[in-house]
Design an enzyme around this catalytic site. Structure first.
Site, mmCIF file in Angstrom:
data_model
loop_
_atom_site.group_PDB
_atom_site.id
_atom_site.type_symbol
_atom_site.label_atom_id
_atom_site.label_comp_id
_atom_site.label_asym_id
_atom_site.label_seq_id
_atom_site.Cartn_x
_atom_site.Cartn_y
_atom_site.Cartn_z
ATOM 1 N N ILE A 69 0.849 -1.197 0.000
ATOM 2 C CA ILE A 69 0.000 0.000 0.000
ATOM 3 C C ILE A 69 0.882 1.245 0.000
ATOM 4 C CG2 ILE A 69 -1.884 1.230 1.123
ATOM 5 C CD1 ILE A 69 -2.650 -1.593 0.248
ATOM 6 N N PHE A 70 0.693 2.111 -0.996
ATOM 7 C CA PHE A 70 1.393 3.393 -1.048
ATOM 8 C C PHE A 70 0.479 4.490 -0.491
ATOM 9 C CE2 PHE A 70 3.945 1.096 -4.083
ATOM 10 C CZ PHE A 70 5.207 1.669 -3.970
ATOM 11 N N ASP A 71 0.985 5.229 0.476
ATOM 12 C CA ASP A 71 0.304 6.401 1.025
ATOM 13 C C ASP A 71 1.011 7.623 0.453
ATOM 14 O OD1 ASP A 71 -0.751 8.483 2.470
ATOM 15 O OD2 ASP A 71 -0.101 7.777 4.432
ATOM 16 N N GLU A 190 -10.805 7.426 3.579
ATOM 17 C CA GLU A 190 -9.867 7.444 4.704
ATOM 18 C C GLU A 190 -10.572 7.032 5.991
ATOM 19 O OE1 GLU A 190 -6.722 10.411 5.273
ATOM 20 O OE2 GLU A 190 -7.503 11.409 3.494
ATOM 21 N N LEU A 218 -10.351 13.355 13.932
ATOM 22 C CA LEU A 218 -10.303 14.802 13.734
ATOM 23 C C LEU A 218 -8.956 15.213 13.173
ATOM 24 C CD1 LEU A 218 -11.559 17.631 14.103
ATOM 25 C CD2 LEU A 218 -10.610 17.630 16.434
ATOM 26 N N GLY A 221 -8.214 19.669 8.436
ATOM 27 C CA GLY A 221 -9.208 20.236 7.534
ATOM 28 C C GLY A 221 -10.556 19.569 7.557
ATOM 29 N N SER A 222 -10.663 18.387 8.188
ATOM 30 C CA SER A 222 -11.940 17.677 8.187
ATOM 31 C C SER A 222 -12.034 16.773 9.405
ATOM 32 C CB SER A 222 -12.086 16.837 6.908
ATOM 33 O OG SER A 222 -11.075 15.841 6.854
ATOM 34 N N VAL A 223 -13.258 16.293 9.653
ATOM 35 C CA VAL A 223 -13.484 15.308 10.706
ATOM 36 C C VAL A 223 -14.327 14.191 10.106
ATOM 37 C CG1 VAL A 223 -15.526 16.553 11.586
ATOM 38 C CG2 VAL A 223 -14.334 14.913 13.055
ATOM 39 N N GLN A 224 -13.987 12.951 10.424
ATOM 40 C CA GLN A 224 -14.701 11.795 9.898
ATOM 41 C C GLN A 224 -15.362 11.013 11.025
ATOM 42 O OE1 GLN A 224 -12.422 13.400 7.251
ATOM 43 N NE2 GLN A 224 -11.148 11.993 8.423
#
Length: 459
Positions: A69-71, A190, A218, A221-224
């Site tokens: 897996i490439f991040d 993600e 958190l 720029g965003s929260v999931q």
């Protein structure tokens, strides 16, 4: 005469056997005994000679499988190589549970030269090839997930870079690659992969969905939020417009189907969530930069204050605005997934853990900590009453650039948990940085989740 001669020859052979039978017995019996002993004695095979014996005596390579897996992030590219057994349990690669190598800069630094961007991954690809046995490489999936860096590039630049990466993997031909395995990850992906990672490390995958944990992550720029829901709640999921992310993803993991509610709230991360000078610690005068814009971040003369800061946080989350068209919403008009057993046990990651450790109500040397949302409010009450000069000695772990915003951050986090996601102030939640697995601490990051998903599809 013929009859006499035949009889004579027959008697002669017989006579010879009779004459030498003693000698024959003396020779054949020891040979038989020695052969029998050699057969019954345990063989002693040198440890380093296993490859010289027939393949059935060697370890079966099919009992394990690899995933690469490439991040591809904004600051650099990283490769993760994982090895799994048939039960999808991690097998160490050497002394570690994964091979991890990184390099800088990231793909987005090659915006004007897509081939150079792809070539920047070659060194990492070679490291991955060296870690995977040659006989297993053709069946080893390789995925590339690009994140924030490529998202911010203009026009068709991200597509051209991704195509160059696809061409590199195809021409190299070492690992198993598909076109849709090289992509720009959105926040929902993600969030989903991180849910998979944490539940995998906890040993929850393969169990009924009520046995899994929910995840809140958190970032800047965003929260999931992600958690498993019932078939009934999944059937009630609102339909979305074309181009929007669906609320529910079906995932097949360790032989079981999960309905995963996942939503990424863009522009609701810690760095963009609240604007309000009443949240800035007294004594600070400066500018705040985000996304190429500058904002006034000077404190008012009276300093920061919890209640006005809470009001600003509620306004940022659009809590009181009538934008919700569904029966149950979180904030910003977003469906909340229906609740249920999948979110009763919440693991909360990233900036939640960092700020709690900096504020001093969790041990920064621990991988996990049990807290309540109310702990963030208690910490905010203390921070919001302080002047910047005093806060420097009170909070030595806080980065000096973040210190003026400590009241804001803690207040926003409390408001996000209580008013945004609807948690009870006294509900126990788990702050997580790493998860213990096989006596090792593993980062609760998305690449492992991506590897588990692609390996689950093979079983």
């Amino acid at each position: 005469m013929d009859k006499i001669s035949r009889k004579t020859r027959h008697e002669t052979v017989y006579d010879k056997i009779q004459r030498y039978r003693g000698a024959i017995l003396m020779i054949s019996v020891p040979v038989i005994l020695i052969t029998l002993l050699c057969f019954l004695m345990p063989s002693r095979i040198p440890a380093n000679s296993i490859e010289s014996f027939p393949r059935k005596f060697a370890p079966n390579p099919k009992t394990r499988g690899y995933a690469v897996i490439f991040d591809a992030g904004s600051s650099g590219s990283r490769v993760h190589v994982f090895c799994f057994d048939k039960q999808l349990d991690l097998i160490p690669i050497g002394k570690e549970l994964e091979l991890f190598v990184q390099r800088k800069p990231g793909l987005s630094s090659f915006a004007n030269d897509p081939k150079a961007a792809a070539h920047s991954l070659l060194e990492l690809l070679e490291k991955a090839e060296a870690a995977v046995p040659k006989e297993l490489q053709h069946d080893t999936p390789v995925r590339v997930g690009a994140t924030a860096g490529l998202r911010q590039l203009d026009g068709d630049t991200p597509d051209r870079i991704l195509q160059a990466v696809k061409d590199l993997l195809k021409n190299r031909g070492t690992f198993k690659s598909k076109a849709d395995w090289v992509t720009v990850l959105d926040g929902n992906q993600e969030g989903a992969y991180q849910w998979v990672t944490i539940n995998y490390l906890l040993g929850n995958l393969g169990k009924e969905y009520p046995s899994t944990v929910g995840v809140i992550d958190l970032g800047g720029g965003s929260v999931q939020m992600a958690y498993a829901i019932s078939d009934a709640d999944a059937a009630k999921a609102p339909r979305v417009s074309d181009g929007e992310d669906t609320y529910v993803q079906e995932m097949y993991l360790k032989g079981r189907k999960y309905n995963l509610y996942v939503h990424s709230y863009l522009h609701y991360g810690l760095e963009v969530g609240v604007s309000g000078n009443l949240c800035i610690l007294s004594g600070y005068n400066g500018l705040y930069k985000y996304g190429g814009e500058e904002y006034d971040a000077s404190a008012v003369s009276s300093g920061s204050s919890l209640n006005p800061c809470r009001e600003a946080a509620n306004k940022a989350l659009k809590i009181n605005e009538p934008t919700c068209t569904y029966m149950q919403c979180t904030f910003g008009g977003v469906w909340n997934g229906g609740g249920g057993d999948g979110r009763k046990n919440l693991f909360v990651a990233s900036f939640f853990f960092d700020r709690a450790a900096e504020a001093g109500f969790v041990d920064p040397n621990k991988a996990v900590a049990k807290v309540r949302p109310a702990d963030f409010e208690d910490a905010a009450k203390i921070a919001c009453q302080m002047k910047l000069v005093d806060a420097k000695s009170r909070y030595p772990r806080v980065d000096p650039d973040n210190l003026p915003y400590l009241c804001m951050d803690l207040t926003y986090q409390y408001t996000l948990l209580i008013d945004g996601f609807g948690l009870d102030p006294n509900q126990e939640i788990t702050l997580v940085k790493k998860v213990e697995y096989q006596n090792s601490l593993v980062e609760a990051a998305w690449p492992l989740g991506s590897a588990i998903e692609v390996m689950s599809s093979k079983t």
